[in-house]
Design a protein around this motif. Sequence first.
Motif, PDB file in Angstrom:
ATOM      1  N   PHE A 143       0.822  -1.202   0.000  1.00 32.44           N
ATOM      2  CA  PHE A 143       0.000   0.000   0.000  1.00 32.44           C
ATOM      3  C   PHE A 143       0.864   1.264   0.000  1.00 32.44           C
ATOM      4  CE2 PHE A 143      -2.664  -3.344   1.837  1.00 32.44           C
ATOM      5  CZ  PHE A 143      -3.764  -3.268   0.982  1.00 32.44           C
ATOM      6  N   ALA A 144       2.013   1.202   0.670  1.00 36.80           N
ATOM      7  CA  ALA A 144       2.956   2.322   0.586  1.00 36.80           C
ATOM      8  C   ALA A 144       3.521   2.419  -0.829  1.00 36.80           C
ATOM      9  CB  ALA A 144       4.083   2.142   1.601  1.00 36.80           C
ATOM     10  N   SER A 145       3.753   1.267  -1.458  1.00 36.47           N
ATOM     11  CA  SER A 145       4.239   1.254  -2.844  1.00 36.47           C
ATOM     12  C   SER A 145       3.215   1.880  -3.777  1.00 36.47           C
ATOM     13  CB  SER A 145       4.540  -0.183  -3.283  1.00 36.47           C
ATOM     14  OG  SER A 145       5.553  -0.751  -2.485  1.00 36.47           O
ATOM     15  N   LEU A 146       1.928   1.627  -3.499  1.00 38.18           N
ATOM     16  CA  LEU A 146       0.862   2.249  -4.281  1.00 38.18           C
ATOM     17  C   LEU A 146       0.930   3.764  -4.166  1.00 38.18           C
ATOM     18  CD1 LEU A 146      -1.834   2.250  -5.859  1.00 38.18           C
ATOM     19  CD2 LEU A 146      -3.005   1.878  -3.683  1.00 38.18           C
ATOM     20  N   LEU A 147       1.116   4.264  -2.964  1.00 40.53           N
ATOM     21  CA  LEU A 147       1.220   5.713  -2.752  1.00 40.53           C
ATOM     22  C   LEU A 147       2.447   6.279  -3.462  1.00 40.53           C
ATOM     23  CD1 LEU A 147       0.295   8.316  -1.357  1.00 40.53           C
ATOM     24  CD2 LEU A 147       1.617   7.603   0.648  1.00 40.53           C
ATOM     25  N   PHE A 148       3.585   5.610  -3.339  1.00 35.97           N
ATOM     26  CA  PHE A 148       4.808   6.090  -3.992  1.00 35.97           C
ATOM     27  C   PHE A 148       4.666   6.079  -5.513  1.00 35.97           C
ATOM     28  CE2 PHE A 148       7.375   4.564  -0.101  1.00 35.97           C
ATOM     29  CZ  PHE A 148       7.165   5.795   0.518  1.00 35.97           C
ATOM     30  N   SER A 149       4.004   5.071  -6.045  1.00 39.76           N
ATOM     31  CA  SER A 149       3.792   4.994  -7.500  1.00 39.76           C
ATOM     32  C   SER A 149       2.918   6.143  -7.980  1.00 39.76           C
ATOM     33  CB  SER A 149       3.152   3.659  -7.877  1.00 39.76           C
ATOM     34  OG  SER A 149       4.012   2.585  -7.591  1.00 39.76           O
ATOM     35  N   MET A 150       1.905   6.514  -7.187  1.00 40.02           N
ATOM     36  CA  MET A 150       1.047   7.628  -7.549  1.00 40.02           C
ATOM     37  C   MET A 150       1.816   8.946  -7.476  1.00 40.02           C
ATOM     38  SD  MET A 150      -2.591   6.566  -5.792  1.00 40.02           S
ATOM     39  CE  MET A 150      -3.442   7.952  -6.533  1.00 40.02           C
ATOM     40  N   ILE A 151       2.686   9.091  -6.488  1.00 42.16           N
ATOM     41  CA  ILE A 151       3.519  10.295  -6.399  1.00 42.16           C
ATOM     42  C   ILE A 151       4.448  10.378  -7.610  1.00 42.16           C
ATOM     43  CG2 ILE A 151       5.375  11.420  -5.094  1.00 42.16           C
ATOM     44  CD1 ILE A 151       4.081  10.283  -2.547  1.00 42.16           C
ATOM     45  N   PHE A 152       5.025   9.233  -7.978  1.00 45.20           N
ATOM     46  CA  PHE A 152       5.862   9.193  -9.175  1.00 45.20           C
ATOM     47  C   PHE A 152       5.044   9.571 -10.408  1.00 45.20           C
ATOM     48  CE2 PHE A 152       7.729   6.931 -12.798  1.00 45.20           C
ATOM     49  CZ  PHE A 152       9.040   7.373 -12.735  1.00 45.20           C
ATOM     50  N   GLY A 153       3.791   9.103 -10.461  1.00 43.39           N
ATOM     51  CA  GLY A 153       2.913   9.474 -11.568  1.00 43.39           C
ATOM     52  C   GLY A 153       2.663  10.967 -11.614  1.00 43.39           C
ATOM     53  N   CYS A 154       2.515  11.597 -10.462  1.00 41.21           N
ATOM     54  CA  CYS A 154       2.329  13.058 -10.414  1.00 41.21           C
ATOM     55  C   CYS A 154       3.537  13.783 -10.998  1.00 41.21           C
ATOM     56  CB  CYS A 154       2.088  13.519  -8.977  1.00 41.21           C
ATOM     57  SG  CYS A 154       0.490  13.037  -8.301  1.00 41.21           S
ATOM     58  N   ILE A 155       4.729  13.285 -10.711  1.00 37.87           N
ATOM     59  CA  ILE A 155       5.950  13.891 -11.261  1.00 37.87           C
ATOM     60  C   ILE A 155       5.962  13.762 -12.778  1.00 37.87           C
ATOM     61  CG2 ILE A 155       8.469  13.743 -11.313  1.00 37.87           C
ATOM     62  CD1 ILE A 155       8.320  12.751  -8.407  1.00 37.87           C
ATOM     63  N   ILE A 156       5.576  12.596 -13.273  1.00 34.79           N
ATOM     64  CA  ILE A 156       5.483  12.406 -14.729  1.00 34.79           C
ATOM     65  C   ILE A 156       4.465  13.372 -15.319  1.00 34.79           C
ATOM     66  CG2 ILE A 156       4.847  10.780 -16.549  1.00 34.79           C
ATOM     67  CD1 ILE A 156       7.501  10.143 -15.264  1.00 34.79           C
ATOM     68  N   GLY A 157       3.366  13.616 -14.599  1.00 39.70           N
ATOM     69  CA  GLY A 157       2.352  14.550 -15.079  1.00 39.70           C
ATOM     70  C   GLY A 157       2.903  15.958 -15.242  1.00 39.70           C
ATOM     71  N   ILE A 158       3.782  16.397 -14.338  1.00 35.30           N
ATOM     72  CA  ILE A 158       4.406  17.721 -14.462  1.00 35.30           C
ATOM     73  C   ILE A 158       5.268  17.775 -15.725  1.00 35.30           C
ATOM     74  CG2 ILE A 158       6.033  19.323 -13.381  1.00 35.30           C
ATOM     75  CD1 ILE A 158       5.116  18.241 -10.672  1.00 35.30           C
ATOM     76  N   VAL A 159       6.004  16.690 -15.983  1.00 34.09           N
ATOM     77  CA  VAL A 159       6.818  16.624 -17.205  1.00 34.09           C
ATOM     78  C   VAL A 159       5.926  16.719 -18.439  1.00 34.09           C
ATOM     79  CG1 VAL A 159       8.401  15.187 -18.549  1.00 34.09           C
ATOM     80  CG2 VAL A 159       8.609  15.279 -16.047  1.00 34.09           C
ATOM     81  N   TYR A 160       4.806  16.008 -18.415  1.00 36.28           N
ATOM     82  CA  TYR A 160       3.851  16.056 -19.527  1.00 36.28           C
ATOM     83  C   TYR A 160       3.338  17.482 -19.747  1.00 36.28           C
ATOM     84  CZ  TYR A 160       3.104  11.146 -20.782  1.00 36.28           C
ATOM     85  OH  TYR A 160       3.234   9.869 -21.285  1.00 36.28           O
ATOM     86  N   ALA A 161       3.091  18.203 -18.670  1.00 36.07           N
ATOM     87  CA  ALA A 161       2.568  19.568 -18.787  1.00 36.07           C
ATOM     88  C   ALA A 161       3.531  20.453 -19.568  1.00 36.07           C
ATOM     89  CB  ALA A 161       2.314  20.150 -17.397  1.00 36.07           C
ATOM     90  N   PHE A 162       4.807  20.349 -19.289  1.00 31.01           N
ATOM     91  CA  PHE A 162       5.797  21.183 -19.980  1.00 31.01           C
ATOM     92  C   PHE A 162       6.022  20.723 -21.420  1.00 31.01           C
ATOM     93  CE2 PHE A 162       6.848  22.328 -15.607  1.00 31.01           C
ATOM     94  CZ  PHE A 162       7.034  23.707 -15.740  1.00 31.01           C
TER      95      PHE A 162
END
Length: 291
Positions: free
Chosen positions: A60-79
């Motif tokens: 479940f912590a891995s799930l949270l970390f994966s979602m945080i990593f996904g948020c970082i990818i989303g910032i890259v996508y925005a730029f």
Amino acid sequence: MIVQQIVGGLAMGSIYTLVAIGYTLIWRALKVLNFSQGELLMLGAYMGYSFNVLLGINYFASLLFSMIFGCIIGIVYAFILNPVRGRKSRVDTMVITIGLAIIIRNLCRIIWGAVPLVMPGVFSSEPFNIFGNPIQRAQVYISIISLGLVITLTFFFSYTRWGRAMRAAAQDRDTARLMGVPVFLTDSLTLMISTALATSAGILISPIYFITADMGAYNGLKAFLASTIGGLGSVSGGFIGGYFLGIIEYLGAIYISSGYKDILTFIILIIVLIVLPNGFSSLLKSGEEKV
């Protein structure tokens, strides 16, 4: 048997729903079809495997970390997407997302290899007993967690300042900008949420399916079909379309043939779009698109 298939369909539908809502949010806010959503699911599965199996972090912590990593990818996508999203032709953004999908797929193959990976022992092998039917624990947990994420997202859009700002920007960007809404930030937040949903779907599905570099293309296509069946641009439509597609696939595997379930999916898509041009969202508030 029917109960097992419905529960299995709900679990698979949960995965389609998370990715389909991601498609919908990006389309509604940016008018961009992100064809790399499936690869983001696959990336989430690999990241979840790395956190859980290689680093020994709780699932479940891995799930949270994966979602945080996904948020970082989303910032890259925005730029990456922001400089081209305002052009009259949408081919540019479509080609960019396809290119990103190819890059992500091949990077994952290089980093984790071509051999299918397995995330073992996440949930107990002892099944639940529902109406006398043995049900895999993984399927139940997948459905519950996915539903929790969707409820949280709905609460965010309805009751938070940034959620309302995202809805305003999606409905009318120019007016929202004049009212002081930071549109680029809302776009970035939309991409962060969408990519986080996709990566969460990847780690959720990993305990019951092999993790491969090609899993994203298949599941991403199914999620896109689910968003189209539900009505592209409608979050509630994506929710309905995802679960509808998952249940139909599982029931079709029983009463028709597992070999024909993909054909059945496309037949249903064609029928729905003929009868309801805007998908199931046509039945929701006269088809009005909502975020």
